[in-house]
Design an enzyme around this catalytic site. Structure first.
Site, short mmCIF file in Angstrom:
data_model
loop_
_atom_site.label_atom_id
_atom_site.label_comp_id
_atom_site.label_asym_id
_atom_site.label_seq_id
_atom_site.Cartn_x
_atom_site.Cartn_y
_atom_site.Cartn_z
N SER A 35 0.79 -1.23 0.00
CA SER A 35 0.00 0.00 0.00
C SER A 35 0.83 1.29 0.00
CB SER A 35 -0.97 0.02 1.19
OG SER A 35 -0.28 0.26 2.38
N LYS A 75 0.99 4.43 6.72
CA LYS A 75 0.23 5.29 5.80
C LYS A 75 0.81 6.70 5.83
CE LYS A 75 -2.69 1.98 5.03
NZ LYS A 75 -2.61 1.23 3.79
#
Length: 170
Positions: A35, A75
């Site tokens: 990700s 993230k």
């Protein structure tokens, strides 16, 4: 003989000090998944810190495992409390406070989807996070994760320590 004990005493104080600094100021974590590509890759190791840390836009953070994935998430902070984020799914563009984000770190823009655009104002004490690999990231766009409470941020990624040929400051 007194000097020998002074040296041992100095060494012990140094070892204890270094141990406390490492245990309480820094932590090592692994990247799990794709990700955050191209910025970070699966199985890379990072050093994070939360010492006097206040999340800022653009920071790469590690979120604790109290989420639907039951594992720490890595993230990027896109918006902080009070910011309004808008995602135009027809173009893949992301706006914060009506300003188009220039995101040279992303893998690719969000694929155009046949879903309504997203517009969210970030709550007090929270952040909105997204992965750099937008089309392969579970992040604040999905209800299972949503806005991240600052208390759930383990720290800011500051250094990549593995693989050794890619060591460097983030």
């Amino acid at each position: 003989m007194k000097t020998f004990y002074d040296i041992i005493d100095s060494i012990m104080v140094s070892v204890i000090t270094i141990t406390v600094v490492i245990l309480f100021l820094f932590r090592a974590v692994s990247v799990d998944g794709i990700s955050m590509e191209p910025t970070l890759k699966h199985d890379e190791r990072l050093i994070i810190t939360n010492f006097f840390y206040n999340p800022q836009k653009g920071d790469i953070v590690v979120i604790d495992k109290n989420n639907s994935y039951n594992k720490p998430l890595v993230k990027r902070v896109i918006a902080t409390e009070g910011d309004t984020i808008k995602i135009d799914y027809s173009t893949g563009d992301v706006y914060v406070n009506n300003q188009l984000l220039v995101e040279n770190y992303i893998n690719e823009k969000i694929n155009p989807e046949n879903i309504p655009d997203l517009e969210v104002t970030v709550s007090k004490g929270c952040v909105f996070v997204m992965g750099d690999n937008r089309n392969h990231s579970g992040d604040s766009r999905v209800k299972e994760i949503g806005l991240i409470n600052n208390k759930n941020i383990l720290g800011k990624a500051i250094l990549r320590i593995y693989p050794f040929n890619n060591i460097g400051v983030l």
